[in-house]
Design a protein around this motif. Structure first.
Motif, PDB file in Angstrom:
ATOM      1  N   ALA A 135       0.805  -1.123  -0.215  1.00  0.00           N
ATOM      2  CA  ALA A 135       0.069  -0.076  -0.070  1.00  0.00           C
ATOM      3  C   ALA A 135       0.788   1.317  -0.112  1.00  0.00           C
ATOM      4  O   ALA A 135       0.390   2.316  -0.633  1.00  0.00           O
ATOM      5  CB  ALA A 135      -0.933  -0.125   1.265  1.00  0.00           C
ATOM      6  N   ARG A 136       2.034   1.154   0.572  1.00  0.00           N
ATOM      7  CA  ARG A 136       2.794   2.400   0.852  1.00  0.00           C
ATOM      8  C   ARG A 136       3.505   2.671  -0.397  1.00  0.00           C
ATOM      9  O   ARG A 136       3.922   3.866  -0.772  1.00  0.00           O
ATOM     10  CB  ARG A 136       3.406   2.499   2.234  1.00  0.00           C
ATOM     11  CG  ARG A 136       4.758   1.788   2.235  1.00  0.00           C
ATOM     12  CD  ARG A 136       5.652   2.109   3.375  1.00  0.00           C
ATOM     13  NE  ARG A 136       6.841   1.417   3.517  1.00  0.00           N
ATOM     14  CZ  ARG A 136       8.257   1.829   3.133  1.00  0.00           C
ATOM     15  NH1 ARG A 136       8.219   2.832   2.476  1.00  0.00           N
ATOM     16  NH2 ARG A 136       9.051   0.780   3.430  1.00  0.00           N
ATOM     17  N   VAL A 137       4.025   1.660  -0.866  1.00  0.00           N
ATOM     18  CA  VAL A 137       4.776   1.672  -2.175  1.00  0.00           C
ATOM     19  C   VAL A 137       4.020   2.146  -3.488  1.00  0.00           C
ATOM     20  O   VAL A 137       4.083   2.918  -4.243  1.00  0.00           O
ATOM     21  CB  VAL A 137       5.522   0.423  -2.594  1.00  0.00           C
ATOM     22  CG1 VAL A 137       6.125   0.342  -3.880  1.00  0.00           C
ATOM     23  CG2 VAL A 137       6.736   0.158  -1.474  1.00  0.00           C
ATOM     24  N   PHE A 138       2.566   1.680  -3.350  1.00  0.00           N
ATOM     25  CA  PHE A 138       1.402   2.001  -4.388  1.00  0.00           C
ATOM     26  C   PHE A 138       1.399   3.476  -4.123  1.00  0.00           C
ATOM     27  O   PHE A 138       1.257   4.197  -5.068  1.00  0.00           O
ATOM     28  CB  PHE A 138       0.288   1.189  -3.869  1.00  0.00           C
ATOM     29  CG  PHE A 138      -0.753   1.295  -4.959  1.00  0.00           C
ATOM     30  CD1 PHE A 138      -0.620   1.816  -6.251  1.00  0.00           C
ATOM     31  CD2 PHE A 138      -2.075   0.820  -4.597  1.00  0.00           C
ATOM     32  CE1 PHE A 138      -1.884   1.983  -7.037  1.00  0.00           C
ATOM     33  CE2 PHE A 138      -3.040   0.768  -5.530  1.00  0.00           C
ATOM     34  CZ  PHE A 138      -3.131   1.451  -6.630  1.00  0.00           C
ATOM     35  N   ALA A 139       1.061   3.928  -2.889  1.00  0.00           N
ATOM     36  CA  ALA A 139       0.919   5.346  -2.551  1.00  0.00           C
ATOM     37  C   ALA A 139       2.290   6.265  -3.324  1.00  0.00           C
ATOM     38  O   ALA A 139       2.140   7.242  -3.886  1.00  0.00           O
ATOM     39  CB  ALA A 139       0.895   5.546  -1.386  1.00  0.00           C
ATOM     40  N   ALA A 140       3.396   5.778  -2.997  1.00  0.00           N
ATOM     41  CA  ALA A 140       4.512   6.692  -3.526  1.00  0.00           C
ATOM     42  C   ALA A 140       4.536   6.711  -4.968  1.00  0.00           C
ATOM     43  O   ALA A 140       4.785   7.489  -5.376  1.00  0.00           O
ATOM     44  CB  ALA A 140       5.775   5.822  -2.882  1.00  0.00           C
TER      45      ALA A 140
ATOM     46  N   LEU B 109      -6.529  -1.978  -1.935  1.00  0.00           N
ATOM     47  CA  LEU B 109      -6.127  -3.543  -1.817  1.00  0.00           C
ATOM     48  C   LEU B 109      -6.878  -4.515  -1.020  1.00  0.00           C
ATOM     49  O   LEU B 109      -6.792  -5.578  -1.349  1.00  0.00           O
ATOM     50  CB  LEU B 109      -4.650  -3.316  -1.386  1.00  0.00           C
ATOM     51  CG  LEU B 109      -3.671  -2.792  -2.106  1.00  0.00           C
ATOM     52  CD1 LEU B 109      -2.166  -2.762  -1.463  1.00  0.00           C
ATOM     53  CD2 LEU B 109      -3.564  -3.236  -3.691  1.00  0.00           C
ATOM     54  N   ASN B 110      -7.682  -3.754  -0.158  1.00  0.00           N
ATOM     55  CA  ASN B 110      -8.734  -4.722   0.866  1.00  0.00           C
ATOM     56  C   ASN B 110      -9.848  -4.918  -0.003  1.00  0.00           C
ATOM     57  O   ASN B 110     -10.577  -5.698   0.746  1.00  0.00           O
ATOM     58  CB  ASN B 110      -8.638  -4.136   2.006  1.00  0.00           C
ATOM     59  CG  ASN B 110      -7.779  -4.547   2.920  1.00  0.00           C
ATOM     60  OD1 ASN B 110      -7.972  -5.433   3.689  1.00  0.00           O
ATOM     61  ND2 ASN B 110      -6.830  -3.767   3.369  1.00  0.00           N
ATOM     62  N   LEU B 111     -10.430  -4.329  -0.992  1.00  0.00           N
ATOM     63  CA  LEU B 111     -11.660  -4.476  -1.551  1.00  0.00           C
ATOM     64  C   LEU B 111     -11.982  -5.766  -2.123  1.00  0.00           C
ATOM     65  O   LEU B 111     -10.915  -6.478  -2.600  1.00  0.00           O
ATOM     66  CB  LEU B 111     -11.869  -3.672  -2.768  1.00  0.00           C
ATOM     67  CG  LEU B 111     -11.670  -2.232  -2.463  1.00  0.00           C
ATOM     68  CD1 LEU B 111     -12.011  -1.344  -3.707  1.00  0.00           C
ATOM     69  CD2 LEU B 111     -12.869  -1.833  -1.336  1.00  0.00           C
ATOM     70  N   HIS B 112     -13.029  -6.323  -1.860  1.00  0.00           N
ATOM     71  CA  HIS B 112     -13.572  -7.548  -2.259  1.00  0.00           C
ATOM     72  C   HIS B 112     -13.267  -7.863  -3.636  1.00  0.00           C
ATOM     73  O   HIS B 112     -13.027  -8.796  -4.217  1.00  0.00           O
ATOM     74  CB  HIS B 112     -14.989  -7.774  -1.900  1.00  0.00           C
ATOM     75  CG  HIS B 112     -15.659  -9.012  -2.177  1.00  0.00           C
ATOM     76  ND1 HIS B 112     -15.410 -10.135  -1.423  1.00  0.00           N
ATOM     77  CD2 HIS B 112     -16.333  -9.558  -3.365  1.00  0.00           C
ATOM     78  CE1 HIS B 112     -15.794 -11.341  -1.926  1.00  0.00           C
ATOM     79  NE2 HIS B 112     -16.548 -10.815  -3.025  1.00  0.00           N
ATOM     80  N   GLU B 113     -13.698  -6.619  -4.400  1.00  0.00           N
ATOM     81  CA  GLU B 113     -13.460  -6.630  -5.960  1.00  0.00           C
ATOM     82  C   GLU B 113     -11.981  -6.915  -6.318  1.00  0.00           C
ATOM     83  O   GLU B 113     -11.643  -7.564  -7.350  1.00  0.00           O
ATOM     84  CB  GLU B 113     -13.958  -5.107  -6.344  1.00  0.00           C
ATOM     85  CG  GLU B 113     -13.961  -5.239  -7.961  1.00  0.00           C
ATOM     86  CD  GLU B 113     -14.712  -3.949  -8.547  1.00  0.00           C
ATOM     87  OE1 GLU B 113     -15.120  -3.065  -7.664  1.00  0.00           O
ATOM     88  OE2 GLU B 113     -14.707  -3.551  -9.870  1.00  0.00           O
ATOM     89  N   THR B 114     -11.165  -6.373  -5.516  1.00  0.00           N
ATOM     90  CA  THR B 114      -9.688  -6.371  -5.760  1.00  0.00           C
ATOM     91  C   THR B 114      -9.233  -7.952  -5.633  1.00  0.00           C
ATOM     92  O   THR B 114      -8.199  -8.488  -6.544  1.00  0.00           O
ATOM     93  CB  THR B 114      -8.848  -5.753  -4.965  1.00  0.00           C
ATOM     94  OG1 THR B 114      -9.261  -4.342  -4.878  1.00  0.00           O
ATOM     95  CG2 THR B 114      -7.336  -5.641  -5.126  1.00  0.00           C
ATOM     96  N   ILE B 115      -9.801  -8.781  -4.604  1.00  0.00           N
ATOM     97  CA  ILE B 115      -9.279 -10.117  -4.333  1.00  0.00           C
ATOM     98  C   ILE B 115     -10.159 -11.027  -5.129  1.00  0.00           C
ATOM     99  O   ILE B 115     -10.098 -12.304  -4.798  1.00  0.00           O
ATOM    100  CB  ILE B 115      -9.249 -10.328  -2.884  1.00  0.00           C
ATOM    101  CG1 ILE B 115     -10.488 -10.090  -2.230  1.00  0.00           C
ATOM    102  CG2 ILE B 115      -8.116  -9.460  -2.195  1.00  0.00           C
ATOM    103  CD1 ILE B 115     -10.420 -10.710  -0.975  1.00  0.00           C
TER     104      ILE B 115
END
Lengths: 1038, 467
Positions: free
Chosen positions: A942-947, A1029-1035
């Motif tokens: 998540a933090r690398v995604f943010a960066a 990254l936590n979304l049901h749709e994402t997984i």
């Protein structure tokens, strides 16, 4: 009139319904046998031991002989009377039976007798039949024959298929399904822009050609064959077998035909054209659990291994559950106990041991000296393409780093170094300068030793201090650079005389305490180096970063051979009598000045005589210690844009500390890569052991009949005109022969489930009588025959399914589907499928941009909660998470510890792979939420995604849109935008006021910390990315 | 309601809810309706044991120095062990050796009103003898630790089978939304005799992973991933979860997949677990007297004693199945030195737990099981005893168990269970019976068969030890 016959499966996620309309004649296989099998066959089926009243209902002749029913006349049938009676003495099934008949089932059975009580052979045990491709109402909707079968059935049921999914959904679906990572925004945009009718097919072709495809396809296969990094029983030690995993990935990528795929795994060692590759594949037969537990009976465990292999064969290839036939003939299926042991005897030639150790109470001289750190033979040494590539990359990177550093070098310093080497060469053309001992002292148990040493004429130090003294030798040599040390044994005196005679190689006591290393009493040479600059009182200890010896004792740590001189130079008495030498590479080179003191410390010395040398080089070959001509040449070469001397200069002088430490780290990894060579467990054929039928599975019973390899009696036999003993190759060929009714159906059913969420027969692991008959039998047969006719071409089979309209439909429920077919077995829509554990990890790593796409190699160790292996012993285990780019590799490469599977994998239902697993359950648990929220892998993602979003020009809204596109390949809705922008603002305000918390969050994981002025923003964006990254749709894939 | 119907009901109710209900769904604080209620909604028998605490003395404690006093064996000490007993039987590390008898090295005493015989190494268990039903006639099928543990927990040696706790949770459902329904804790003894254990022993097997045992760690986070990441405060965690659920709710409106509603609830539950676990593991409300009674020197230090107190706290909070492993009982050698150490580590706390539960009125519906995966040979193995499967002892208390009785017996040398032998399947059937479950009726279709904890063969409830 309509019947609804629900069947409950283990996971309670699959609810197939079979509807039977009143007008249509009942089908024995579809409608009747499942009821009989479930409710009656336990006592009136094939298992003779439990047969009641000598009545079999699984066979028409037998049932008629006992007058169980009168075909066409239910009223006159005993069967119906007993089923309908209310007399508890007569009623069937008896009242105490757990399985009772429902009213609907009774109606079906009665109607079946009325219709003539027609039996059919079990569908899966007869040859698949090629049915004509049906016509459906709207042929324009059909993309290929699959749709014709599906749509014809939907027509009959009064349902219409769903529309094709939009392109964004489609490309995300097919990408996740085929390669296990999401499409990039570029790939999505290219597909959106491609107006060609071939656009979708082109996407499929691109994905099938991607090396990621093999990684995705390998996962279910590795479950089936129970591939893991550890042996599973008791100490659950490591085994060496990752080349097998890489073979599987590669086999899918190369698209080797399924018949060859089968043959190489079952019999890669027996093939007439056997290769190293096929021998690696034969590691399949060695993936069973193994033990080294003290007190385990070898015979018992050999029986366990054999049964495990038969169960895996049944599960992976035949869709048959053979577990029960180990002890008794199957209760429902025609598998007999003889069939089980005949299958088992195919593997009786596999060289193995029941207990992989040599205990005094269970002698096993083959494995003499084996401890808990030893591997599990037989193994062969193979080259790992991954490691070779890794070495090449590391080497090239080191060169690059050295070149870059050299660009800023000090010319004077460099030429001084080159000159010193020329001078050195004059006196020491071999590259090694002898070190002569000028003074020595020894200490033993706190007491100073007298008579520590004497010098031989040729400079050999004869050490006369008592054994186990700490000996300090002050040595002298000319000033200059030293990068390596060398110690050469000098058997000028009888070395063994000084070695403790009572502690000889072969007299070691065999301890029954399992964690004692048997050979720990053998000699170990421990060398340390002290450098005392002139005028200084305090010596500096110089550690060694690498080392190796021309000869040494073979030692193991956790199943792997210990490389180099880790923990000292371990020798044997035999080696002590030779001129063997060891090379030690200094942590960093030192420049010896006039007046400096160099001290060699021999800790707990066992040496009696040795010579010592120093070199300004690091030998390319540490084992021999030879300085090659190329090394000299490189050092003397003239500086140019790219010249080999840069690396020699860097390693020889550490002129740039940062560059040196990078190159040194690479050198360590290169050394650990062992020239790309690794050991891997394989099948090795030996004289087949005797196989007996073990009644009740009792391994102590030696009275059972001896059996030899043979196909099960109820299936087509293996042609054997010469009456020779059949082997594993015959078995493999039989599995994929045209006469085998199971293998192709089993594989295609599983492939279907992989892309549709549920198989045509939902019981992927059981095509037997208790399994579910297929929802579309003609389609399954079509696919099976088509697969065989197209030479078992796996990619073609995959592509055909993906091209179908059935696959491409939207995954959106409609009221009429919910009403008629809630489990979506008729395929009027696509099903939403949660990603498997490994792909949930891959997905997050890919979205964040962290993912490292290397193929194969030793298993990797992601972050894992500390002490997770605390309950493991023999040996005790330390889990050292990778601290380099290995941290970001795909889930398929995760270290698979059978007894303590990584909690992320376990929480997302990955199996321990102790047993052949065909279906993973799909739980939905708080542990999954906790994992995605708090596991450092996902927080770091998540933090690398943010960066990375921060690199995108534009405002927060533009970045958020881009984040959605990267995560789920679609644009956010206005509601979603509003909600997450509010979260962003809220968190920004919070972190601006609490920068310490921002920094703490941004320190999670290995990735570099962003500059401090960005902390509040980055931390706030981390929250937004974490939500995504936590979304049901994402997984899930829609 | 069967799982099937329940599931169908859930799906239908979700589709019936529509989008209006969905948005409010995730705003509610508690969603008790998503708690797993179990497949057995109408118990087959009266429920005597609502929860089980299994104190597993891992490694296989000697029955001959715990609950099964054998004076004849003492008389035979050091002499040849009669071949008539051992012929044709399995041995572990005593394979291919001459067998000699080893007499018990401890004294036994008759305890309490019931006068049950318990070794002097376990005076505290002795003091609660009137609560205990001791089974002296246990036998098992597996002679090595790994497989014996698997058998004791899952009734099968084939891997991938659900463990007792998973079955119980699947059958009876959870009693709390705030903690896992099945928890495991481990400790290791300071003497010799530790053997590895495997998470397979608390696996959900082929059942979904929500039924697996959740291991509580002595160090670091009590439960994996239960702590917020560094730099994320509870309110921020809640904000993220609210947004995750909000977006998931939007998705549910689009695709109408019932899994999404479940997912929303699991995030709520995860958050509740995050706040419940610290409260659970905070011992500050426990009195000094309580700590002393259990023999806890430092709370939360991962000792068996500390784990016992934590077990009581879990029982109070609705955890269904709590399993404690103390890895200390594999006494192949130095049994005379190491067994007393292991006894010292477990005796006081085991008894304290039973009495503590009793005083709180919880022993009546909490079943406590004390014992290992097998026993130890009446023959000596150097200074110790080898693994033994033909006869060993276990003790049970509470939850519908009749206290103060000894059931069954081994032969005069403690070799084989001869009077009223109890198999592991019998034990499981009995435990399920106390939970209100007929063992033959708790089954799941797996690979075409009705898989059960008690396997395919007959298993009998040990009625004589029931109240």
């Amino acid at each position: 009139m309509k019947y609804l016959v629900p069947i409950l499966f283990a996971t309670a996620t699959i609810l197939p319904t079979v509807t039977v309309s009143g007008a249509e004649k009942l089908s024995y296989n579809r409608d009747v046998r499942p009821i009989l099998s479930d409710a009656c066959f336990r006592c009136h089926g094939p298992d003779e031991k439990h047969l009641k009243a000598k009545l079999r209902l699984d066979n028409r002749e037998a049932a008629l002989k006992k007058e169980a029913f009168v075909p066409g006349k239910p009223a006159e049938s005993e069967f119906v009377k007993r089923m309908r009676t209310e007399d508890t003495d007569d009623i069937m099934p008896p009242p105490e039976s757990v399985r009772q008949l429902t009213a609907a089932e009774k109606d079906i059975l009665e109607r079946w007798i009325a219709e003539g009580a027609v039996y059919e052979p079990h569908w899966a045990y007869v040859q698949p039949i090629k049915s004509p491709i049906p016509t459906s109402k709207n042929p324009a909707w059909n993309k290929n024959p699959i749709d014709a079968f599906i749509h014809a059935r939907l027509d009959k049921e009064g349902l219409t298929p769903s529309v094709e999914a939009d392109r964004r959904t489609l490309i995300r679906r097919v990408t996740l399904d085929l390669i296990g990572v999401p499409p990039t925004p570029d790939e999505v945009n290219a597909f959106l822009a491609d107006q060609s009718p071939m656009a979708y097919e082109r996407v499929i072709d691109r994905l099938l050609a991607s090396p990621r495809y093999g990684e995705r396809m390998a996962v279910p296969w590795l479950d089936a064959v129970r591939f893991a990094d550890t042996v599973g029983f008791h100490g659950d030690q490591n085994q060496n077998n990752f080349p097998y995993r890489d073979w599987v990935i590669n086999a899918f990528n190369r698209n080797i035909p399924f018949d060859r795929f089968t043959a190489e795994q079952l019999a890669g060692d027996l093939l007439p054209d056997a290769t190293t590759e096929s021998r690696v594949a034969s590691g399949f037969n060695r993936l069973n659990m193994m033990t080294r537990e003290g007190g385990a009976q070898p015979k018992e465990y050999l029986a366990k291994y054999a049964a495990d292999r038969v169960r895996t064969l049944g599960g992976a290839f035949l869709g048959s559950t053979l577990g029960c036939a180990e002890c008794h003939s199957h209760k429902y299926d025609p598998w007999s106990i003889e069939d089980f042991y005949q299958f088992s005897s195919f593997f009786a030639d596999i060289k193995q041991w029941g207990v992989y150790a040599d205990y005094k109470y269970t002698k096993n001289t083959d494995l003499k000296g084996y401890g808990n750190d030893h591997p599990f033979p037989p193994e062969i040494e193979v080259e790992s393409p991954y490691l070779l590539k890794r070495i090449a990359t590391l080497t090239a990177n080191s060169e690059k780093i050295a070149q870059a550093a050299f660009a800023k070098h000090d010319a004077q310093h460099f030429s001084a170094w080159q000159k010193s080497l020329r001078d050195f060469q004059q006196t020491h053309p071999a590259g090694w300068a002898p070190l002569s001992v000028s003074k020595a002292s020894g200490k033993r148990k706190g007491k100073t030793e007298k008579d520590t040493y004497k010098l031989d004429a040729d400079g050999t130090a004869i050490i006369t201090a008592a054994r186990d003294s700490d000996v300090h030798l002050i040595v002298t040599t000319a000033p200059g650079w030293i990068a390596s040390l060398r110690l050469q044994l000098a058997p000028v005196v009888n070395n063994s005389a000084l070695l403790d005679d009572t502690k000889t190689d072969n007299k070691h006591e065999e301890e029954d305490q399992e964690d004692k290393e048997n050979s720990k009493k053998l000699p170990v040479i421990n060398v340390a180096l002290l450098h005392t600059p002139k005028g200084s009182e305090k010596p500096t200890a110089i550690n060694f970063r690498l080392g190796d010896a021309s000869d040494k004792r073979k030692r193991y740590n956790q199943g792997h051979e210990i490389l180099g001189l880790d923990g000292g130079w371990f020798i044997t008495h035999k080696i002590a009598q030779t001129n063997a030498s060891a090379t030690f590479v200094l942590d960093h080179p030192i420049q010896l000045q006039d007046g400096d003191t160099l001290t060699l410390v021999l800790k707990k010395n066992v040496l009696s005589a040795a010579r010592f040398f120093a070199s300004p080089f690091i030998p390319n070959n540490l084992a021999s210690g030879d300085i090659s001509a190329a090394q000299w040449q490189a050092a003397f070469s003239k500086p140019a844009n790219s010249f080999p001397g840069a690396l020699s200069y860097l390693l020889g002088t550490q002129f740039d500390r940062a560059a040196f430490s990078q190159v040194a780290a690479a050198a360590k990894e290169i050394a650990e890569s062992r020239d790309g060579k690794v050991m891997t467990t394989v099948s090795e054929a030996m004289e087949p052991a005797t196989t007996r039928v073990l009644a009740r599975g009792n391994w102590l019973d030696e009275s059972g009949a001896i059996v030899t390899p043979k196909a099960p009696a109820f299936l087509p036999q293996i042609p054997n005109p010469d009456q020779r003993r059949l082997n594993r190759l015959d078995l493999a060929q039989w599995l994929t022969s045209d006469t085998n009714p199971l293998t192709a159906r089993v594989f295609m059913n599983r492939l279907w489930a992989q892309f549709m969420g549920v198989g045509l027969s939902a019981s992927l692991d059981d095509m037997g009588l208790q399994g579910e008959p297929p929802s579309h039998p003609e389609l399954l047969d079509f696919l099976a025959i088509d697969f065989r006719e197209h030479k078992w071409d796996m990619k073609r089979a995959v592509k055909q399914i993906l091209l179908s309209m059935t696959y491409r439909q939207v995954a959106v429920q409609r009221p009429e589907i919910v009403a008629k077919d809630p489990a979506n077995r008729l395929r009027a829509m696509q099903s939403v499928r949660r990603l498997d554990a490994e792909f949930i990890r891959d997905n997050a790593l890919a979205i964040s941009g962290l993912i490292v796409h290397d193929i194969g190699g030793p298993s990797i160790k992601p972050y894992q909660p500390s002490d997770y292996y605390a309950n493991l012993q023999f040996p005790s285990r330390d889990y050292l998470a990778h601290t380099n780019d290995q941290q970001y590799r795909r889930g398929i490469y995760m270290h698979w510890q059978r007894t303590f599977l990584h909690p992320m994998l376990a929480n997302f239902d990955a199996p321990s792979r102790e047993e052949c697993t065909i279906m993973r359950p799909a739980a939905n648990s708080p542990q999954q939420a906790l994992t995605l929220l708090n596991d450092p892998t996902f927080v770091e993602a998540a933090r690398v995604f943010a960066a990375s979003l921060h690199q995108i020009p534009g405002d927060d809204k533009a970045r958020l849109i881009s984040a959605f596109e990267r995560t789920i390949a679609r644009q956010p809705s206005p509601e979603e935008l509003t909600r997450l922008l509010a979260l962003l603002a809220q968190q920004k305000a919070h972190y601006t006021a609490h920068l310490d918390q921002a920094a703490a969050l941004l320190r999670i994981g290995l990735a570099p910390l962003p500059p401090s002025e960005q902390h509040a923003t980055m931390a706030a964006w981390t929250h937004v990315c974490r939500v995504l990254l936590n979304l049901h749709e994402t997984i899930s894939r829609l | 309601m069967s799982a099937l119907n329940r599931r169908a009901f859930l799906s239908r109710s979700l589709y019936g809810l529509g989008s209006i209900a969905l948005t409010s769904l995730f705003q509610q604080q508690a969603h008790a309706d998503e708690r797993w209620r179990g497949v057995i909604t109408k118990p087959h028998y009266p429920v005597k044991a609502k929860r089980i605490i299994h104190l597993c003395m891992a490694g296989g404690p000697s029955h001959l120095e715990t609950f099964d006093f054998k004076p004849e064996l003492k008389a035979l000490d050091g002499k040849a062990f009669p071949k008539s007993f051992t012929k044709g039987q399995q041995l572990a590390q005593l394979q291919n050796t001459t067998l000699k008898a080893r007499g018990p090295f401890t004294e036994f005493k008759k305890w309490g009103q019931s006068g049950q015989e318990i070794s002097m190494l376990f005076p505290h268990l002795g003091s609660v003898a009137d609560e205990l039903a001791i089974i002296r006639s246990m036998h098992t099928e597996q002679i090595n630790h790994d497989t014996a543990h698997a058998f004791m927990n899952s009734g099968s040696i084939i891997k991938g089978r659900p463990s007792f706790g998973a079955w119980m949770l699947y059958g009876l459902g959870a009693e709390t939304d705030n903690l896992p329904g099945f928890v495991v804790m481990t400790s290791q003894g300071k003497g010799g005799g530790a053997q590895p254990i495997s998470s397979r022993q608390w696996s959900a097997g082929f059942l979904p992973s929500r039924f697996q045992g959740i291991q509580f760690q002595a160090r670091g986070d009590a439960v994996h991933y239960v702590a917020n990441p560094d730099g994320i405060q509870p309110h921020a965690q809640k904000a993220d979860i609210d947004d995750i659920n909000y977006l998931n709710g939007l998705l549910a409106q689009r695709v109408m997949d019932s899994e999404i509603a479940t997912r929303i609830n699991q995030y709520e539950m995860a958050f509740r677990m995050q706040s419940s676990v610290p409260e659970l593991t905070d011992f500050s409300s426990e009195s000094k007297a309580t700590l002393k009674r259990y023999g806890i020197e430092k709370t939360g230090d991962g000792t068996f004693a500390s784990n016992c107190l934590l077990a009581r706290r879990m029982a109070e909070r609705g955890v269904r199945f709590i399993q404690l492993y103390h890895r200390a009982f594999d006494h192949h050698s130095n049994i005379e030195k190491d067994l007393p150490i292991a006894a010292e580590e477990t005796d006081r706390a085991s008894a304290a737990l039973i009495m503590d539960l009793k005083e709180r009125g919880m022993l009546d519906d909490t079943l406590v099981l004390w014992g290992g995966e097998f026993g130890r040979t009446p023959m000596s193995q150097g200074t110790g005893r080898d693994h033994h499967i033909l006869g060993f002892s276990l003790a049970l208390a509470g939850g519908g168990i009749k206290g103060g009785i000894t059931y069954g017996s081994t032969d005069e040398l403690g070799y084989k269970a001869v009077d009223k032998p109890v198999s592991v399947h019998d034990l499981h059937a009995t435990m399920l019976h106390l939970c209100g479950i007929e063992h033959s009726r708790l089954s799941v279709k797996f690979q075409g068969l009705d898989a059960r904890l008690t396997g395919v063969e007959e298993a009998n409830v040990v009625k004589d030890i029931l109240r």
